[in-house]
Design a protein around this motif. Structure first.
Motif, PDB file in Angstrom:
ATOM      1  N   ALA A  59     -26.503  13.537  95.741  1.00 60.79           N
ATOM      2  CA  ALA A  59     -25.413  14.452  96.080  1.00 60.79           C
ATOM      3  C   ALA A  59     -25.772  15.905  95.775  1.00 60.79           C
ATOM      4  CB  ALA A  59     -24.151  14.062  95.312  1.00 60.79           C
ATOM      5  N   MET A  60     -26.538  16.147  94.706  1.00 61.57           N
ATOM      6  CA  MET A  60     -26.915  17.511  94.305  1.00 61.57           C
ATOM      7  C   MET A  60     -28.007  18.104  95.183  1.00 61.57           C
ATOM      8  SD  MET A  60     -27.268  17.482  90.172  1.00 61.57           S
ATOM      9  CE  MET A  60     -25.867  17.673  89.070  1.00 61.57           C
ATOM     10  N   SER A  61     -28.877  17.269  95.696  1.00 59.92           N
ATOM     11  CA  SER A  61     -30.109  17.744  96.325  1.00 59.92           C
ATOM     12  C   SER A  61     -29.828  18.573  97.573  1.00 59.92           C
ATOM     13  CB  SER A  61     -31.009  16.564  96.692  1.00 59.92           C
ATOM     14  OG  SER A  61     -31.448  15.884  95.550  1.00 59.92           O
ATOM     15  N   GLY A  62     -30.688  19.548  97.768  1.00 60.61           N
ATOM     16  CA  GLY A  62     -30.592  20.366  98.969  1.00 60.61           C
ATOM     17  C   GLY A  62     -31.185  21.734  98.720  1.00 60.61           C
ATOM     18  N   SER A  63     -31.757  22.319  99.768  1.00 57.92           N
ATOM     19  CA  SER A  63     -32.317  23.663  99.674  1.00 57.92           C
ATOM     20  C   SER A  63     -31.321  24.659 100.232  1.00 57.92           C
ATOM     21  CB  SER A  63     -33.642  23.741 100.445  1.00 57.92           C
ATOM     22  OG  SER A  63     -33.429  23.406 101.812  1.00 57.92           O
ATOM     23  N   GLY A  64     -31.547  25.921  99.917  1.00 62.10           N
ATOM     24  CA  GLY A  64     -30.656  26.978 100.382  1.00 62.10           C
ATOM     25  C   GLY A  64     -31.433  28.181 100.845  1.00 62.10           C
ATOM     26  N   SER A  65     -30.808  28.978 101.679  1.00 60.33           N
ATOM     27  CA  SER A  65     -31.440  30.190 102.185  1.00 60.33           C
ATOM     28  C   SER A  65     -31.791  31.112 101.025  1.00 60.33           C
ATOM     29  CB  SER A  65     -30.484  30.894 103.144  1.00 60.33           C
ATOM     30  OG  SER A  65     -31.034  32.102 103.598  1.00 60.33           O
ATOM     31  N   GLY A  66     -33.025  31.592 101.018  1.00 65.02           N
ATOM     32  CA  GLY A  66     -33.457  32.507  99.969  1.00 65.02           C
ATOM     33  C   GLY A  66     -34.051  31.842  98.751  1.00 65.02           C
ATOM     34  N   ASP A  67     -34.089  30.491  98.708  1.00 63.14           N
ATOM     35  CA  ASP A  67     -34.695  29.801  97.565  1.00 63.14           C
ATOM     36  C   ASP A  67     -36.167  30.190  97.437  1.00 63.14           C
ATOM     37  OD1 ASP A  67     -32.334  28.534  97.123  1.00 63.14           O
ATOM     38  OD2 ASP A  67     -32.990  26.532  97.758  1.00 63.14           O
ATOM     39  N   HIS A  68     -36.607  30.413  96.191  1.00 66.93           N
ATOM     40  CA  HIS A  68     -38.010  30.754  95.947  1.00 66.93           C
ATOM     41  C   HIS A  68     -38.909  29.530  96.009  1.00 66.93           C
ATOM     42  CE1 HIS A  68     -36.961  34.651  93.520  1.00 66.93           C
ATOM     43  NE2 HIS A  68     -36.661  34.722  94.785  1.00 66.93           N
ATOM     44  N   HIS A  69     -38.344  28.355  95.755  1.00 68.22           N
ATOM     45  CA  HIS A  69     -39.150  27.140  95.655  1.00 68.22           C
ATOM     46  C   HIS A  69     -38.541  26.056  96.534  1.00 68.22           C
ATOM     47  CE1 HIS A  69     -41.020  29.006  92.142  1.00 68.22           C
ATOM     48  NE2 HIS A  69     -39.810  29.272  91.716  1.00 68.22           N
ATOM     49  N   ALA A  70     -39.395  25.211  97.071  1.00 68.02           N
ATOM     50  CA  ALA A  70     -38.940  24.082  97.875  1.00 68.02           C
ATOM     51  C   ALA A  70     -39.638  22.825  97.390  1.00 68.02           C
ATOM     52  CB  ALA A  70     -39.239  24.314  99.354  1.00 68.02           C
ATOM     53  N   ALA A  71     -38.879  21.767  97.179  1.00 68.94           N
ATOM     54  CA  ALA A  71     -39.448  20.481  96.762  1.00 68.94           C
ATOM     55  C   ALA A  71     -39.986  19.743  97.976  1.00 68.94           C
ATOM     56  CB  ALA A  71     -38.377  19.649  96.067  1.00 68.94           C
ATOM     57  N   PRO A  72     -40.899  18.802  97.779  1.00 65.43           N
ATOM     58  CA  PRO A  72     -41.337  17.949  98.883  1.00 65.43           C
ATOM     59  C   PRO A  72     -40.162  17.198  99.483  1.00 65.43           C
ATOM     60  CG  PRO A  72     -42.780  17.688  96.986  1.00 65.43           C
ATOM     61  CD  PRO A  72     -41.608  18.502  96.526  1.00 65.43           C
ATOM     62  N   PRO A  73     -40.317  16.653 100.702  1.00 71.12           N
ATOM     63  CA  PRO A  73     -39.222  15.927 101.343  1.00 71.12           C
ATOM     64  C   PRO A  73     -38.752  14.753 100.486  1.00 71.12           C
ATOM     65  CG  PRO A  73     -41.023  16.294 102.884  1.00 71.12           C
ATOM     66  CD  PRO A  73     -41.530  16.692 101.527  1.00 71.12           C
ATOM     67  N   PRO A  74     -37.516  14.276 100.736  1.00 66.33           N
ATOM     68  CA  PRO A  74     -37.033  13.085 100.026  1.00 66.33           C
ATOM     69  C   PRO A  74     -37.965  11.901 100.253  1.00 66.33           C
ATOM     70  CG  PRO A  74     -35.248  14.158 101.204  1.00 66.33           C
ATOM     71  CD  PRO A  74     -36.511  14.829 101.644  1.00 66.33           C
ATOM     72  N   PRO A  75     -37.871  10.896  99.411  1.00 65.74           N
ATOM     73  CA  PRO A  75     -38.792   9.757  99.491  1.00 65.74           C
ATOM     74  C   PRO A  75     -38.555   8.919 100.733  1.00 65.74           C
ATOM     75  CG  PRO A  75     -37.034   9.304  97.954  1.00 65.74           C
ATOM     76  CD  PRO A  75     -36.873  10.738  98.345  1.00 65.74           C
ATOM     77  N   PRO A  76     -39.520   8.054 101.080  1.00 66.47           N
ATOM     78  CA  PRO A  76     -39.296   7.110 102.175  1.00 66.47           C
ATOM     79  C   PRO A  76     -38.041   6.288 101.915  1.00 66.47           C
ATOM     80  CG  PRO A  76     -41.588   7.061 101.467  1.00 66.47           C
ATOM     81  CD  PRO A  76     -40.851   7.924 100.487  1.00 66.47           C
ATOM     82  N   GLY A  77     -37.237   6.114 102.960  1.00 63.37           N
ATOM     83  CA  GLY A  77     -35.965   5.417 102.771  1.00 63.37           C
ATOM     84  C   GLY A  77     -34.823   6.395 102.684  1.00 63.37           C
ATOM     85  N   GLY A  78     -35.162   7.703 102.426  1.00 67.86           N
ATOM     86  CA  GLY A  78     -34.169   8.739 102.573  1.00 67.86           C
ATOM     87  C   GLY A  78     -33.346   9.090 101.361  1.00 67.86           C
ATOM     88  N   THR A  79     -33.165   8.179 100.411  1.00 67.05           N
ATOM     89  CA  THR A  79     -32.305   8.487  99.260  1.00 67.05           C
ATOM     90  C   THR A  79     -32.973   8.067  97.955  1.00 67.05           C
ATOM     91  OG1 THR A  79     -31.145   6.360  99.187  1.00 67.05           O
ATOM     92  CG2 THR A  79     -30.262   8.040 100.681  1.00 67.05           C
ATOM     93  N   PHE A  80     -32.602   8.765  96.900  1.00 72.13           N
ATOM     94  CA  PHE A  80     -33.076   8.383  95.570  1.00 72.13           C
ATOM     95  C   PHE A  80     -32.353   7.128  95.080  1.00 72.13           C
ATOM     96  CE2 PHE A  80     -33.958  12.983  95.757  1.00 72.13           C
ATOM     97  CZ  PHE A  80     -35.337  12.907  95.633  1.00 72.13           C
ATOM     98  N   THR A  81     -31.150   6.901  95.596  1.00 71.31           N
ATOM     99  CA  THR A  81     -30.441   5.672  95.245  1.00 71.31           C
ATOM    100  C   THR A  81     -31.239   4.451  95.705  1.00 71.31           C
ATOM    101  OG1 THR A  81     -28.373   6.881  95.543  1.00 71.31           O
ATOM    102  CG2 THR A  81     -28.228   4.485  95.407  1.00 71.31           C
ATOM    103  N   ALA A  82     -31.810   4.534  96.898  1.00 70.33           N
ATOM    104  CA  ALA A  82     -32.633   3.429  97.404  1.00 70.33           C
ATOM    105  C   ALA A  82     -33.871   3.239  96.533  1.00 70.33           C
ATOM    106  CB  ALA A  82     -33.033   3.694  98.851  1.00 70.33           C
TER     107      ALA A  82
END
Length: 428
Positions: A181-204
């Motif tokens: 629910a918290m995850s997400g990037s925003g305009s102007g962010d200095h850092h970007a994390a790699p894409p979410p894991p295979p399967g799309g969610t950390f819950t999975a």
């Protein structure tokens, strides 16, 4: 406010014809460093405005969109600068496992709320251990995500990329759900994390078996020579035995500060920490109202030339690259979360700011290196000391590796369940 939100959530459930938000109706507390629309943000400081916040922070907005019910704001040390939760705007936050003890900090109010059963889950933040420290002291899961995984904007500066929001929960699955629910990037962010894991969610990810992993470990502080309490060392050994029993390959590795940062890590991190403390806007006419430790940090920052700050940051970045190369073969690294079990209220104060800073370093020598590296790191409540106090085990993954970390954490929780444990006050 919470009851009104609950009624609206109930109506959405009754009227729903499709998918509902993942946190709909879940009671959640918010650390008082993040604005919640319509509620004052104290930042734990007498210098803060009493006016209600005009808008949610970016993280709070995502939690609101996910359906969470906001119970209120939780106590934090002034500006989140310390590893304990005591300030001049509220009584000290106490540890539900023993009210004479500190819950840690700076997300100590959020941790105490979850440990005491006041909230199902809580929002916190971590710039030098501030999720993992109180998670260890309060017997919770405290997850610091990869740098850039959770956008701080709008409304919160990224500064040097040390701090990120994250969840405090009782179970690994709850931590994964809140992170989604918290995850997400925003305009102007200095850092970007790699894409979410295979399967799309950390819950999975938390529901998957991790397979056989290679895990590095250490439980010493190298040339810092900070003593590690026997109960903490016993907890570390217990975690090693559990990992071995689950079939993982476990190997001892050098302490990162000496092995990769040329022995200057703690001095260089102190330079960054003072710079962060100085970045909080405070009316110069009200600086005398700040807590002594923040006045001291800001004075040190003003006395530090910019070339000294840049040189410290440069050395730390070189160390991060060395650490990344050396630990790349490992799926995770295990260490203690803290050097000591929970300490008494007032343990850090009374001897002046410099002594306070020294005591904080002796309490939490393991966590901040993973803020500098930006890697995901989690404290798990695997152990209770002989006197019945929680002691966390800290696991740190590769950059962007929250999926593997959550899968391993869930396996450990299944092998050594902890959700049935509760502070003694729950039994009264």
């Amino acid at each position: 406010m919470a009851l009104d939100q609950a009624r609206k959530a109930e109506k959405r459930v009754m009227d729903a014809s499709g998918d509902l938000p993942p946190l709909l109706g879940v009671p959640l507390a918010v650390k008082d460093l993040d604005p919640v629309a319509g509620v004052p943000t104290t930042y734990g400081s007498r210098t803060a405005s009493a006016a209600p916040a005009p808008a949610d922070s970016g993280t709070v907005a995502r939690l609101r969109a996910a359906g969470a019910l906001f119970l209120g704001k939780t106590n934090t040390p002034e500006f989140g600068s310390t590893c304990y939760t005591e300030n001049s705007v509220a009584p000290p936050t106490r540890n539900p496992w023993n009210p004479d003890l500190s819950p840690g900090g700076s997300s100590g109010g959020s941790a105490a709320a979850v440990a005491a059963g006041l909230a199902s889950v809580a929002h916190g933040s971590d710039g030098g251990g501030s999720l993992r420290i109180p998670a260890s002291a309060c017997g919770l899961v405290g997850l610091k995500p990869t740098r850039g995984r959770v956008s701080g904007g709008p409304g919160r500066a990224d500064l040097m990329g040390l701090a990120t929001a994250g969840p405090l929960t009782r179970t690994v699955l709850d931590a994964a759900l809140v992170l989604d629910a918290m995850s997400g990037s925003g305009s102007g962010d200095h850092h970007a994390a790699p894409p979410p894991p295979p399967g799309g969610t950390f819950t999975a990810c938390a529901a998957r078996e991790p397979g056989r992993l290679r895990i590095g470990h250490y439980a010493h502080t190298g040339s810092a020579e900070i003593p590690v309490h026997p109960h903490v060392l016993a907890a570390h050994e217990e975690a090693l035995r559990l990992l071995d029993a689950l079939g993982h390959r476990v190997e001892e590795i050098p302490e990162p500060g000496d092995a990769h940062f040329g022995g200057t890590y703690r001095d260089d991190f102190r330079v960054l920490w003072t710079a962060m403390a100085s970045a909080v806007p405070v009316d110069p006419a009200r600086e005398h109202e700040l807590e002594p430790v923040n006045r001291w940090l800001r004075e040190r920052a003003r006395a530090t030339p910019v070339p000294v700050l840049m040189a410290a940051w440069g050395r730390l970045q070189q160390g991060v690259r060395s650490l990344a190369a050396a630990t790349e073969p490992y799926d995770a690294v295990l260490s203690p979360a803290l050097a000591l079990p929970p300490v008494p209220i007032g343990h850090f104060t009374g001897g002046g700011p410099e002594e306070e800073f020294r005591l904080m370093n002796e309490f939490t020598p393991f966590a901040s290196v993973h803020n500098v590296s930006g890697r995901p790191s989690v404290s798990l409540p695997l152990h209770l000391s002989p006197d019945g106090l929680p002691i966390g085990a800290m696991l740190t993954g590769r950059h962007g590796g929250e999926g593997t970390l959550l899968s391993l954490a869930a396996q450990l929780e299944q092998a050594c369940p902890w959700s049935h444990r509760a502070p003694p006050l729950w039994h009264h």
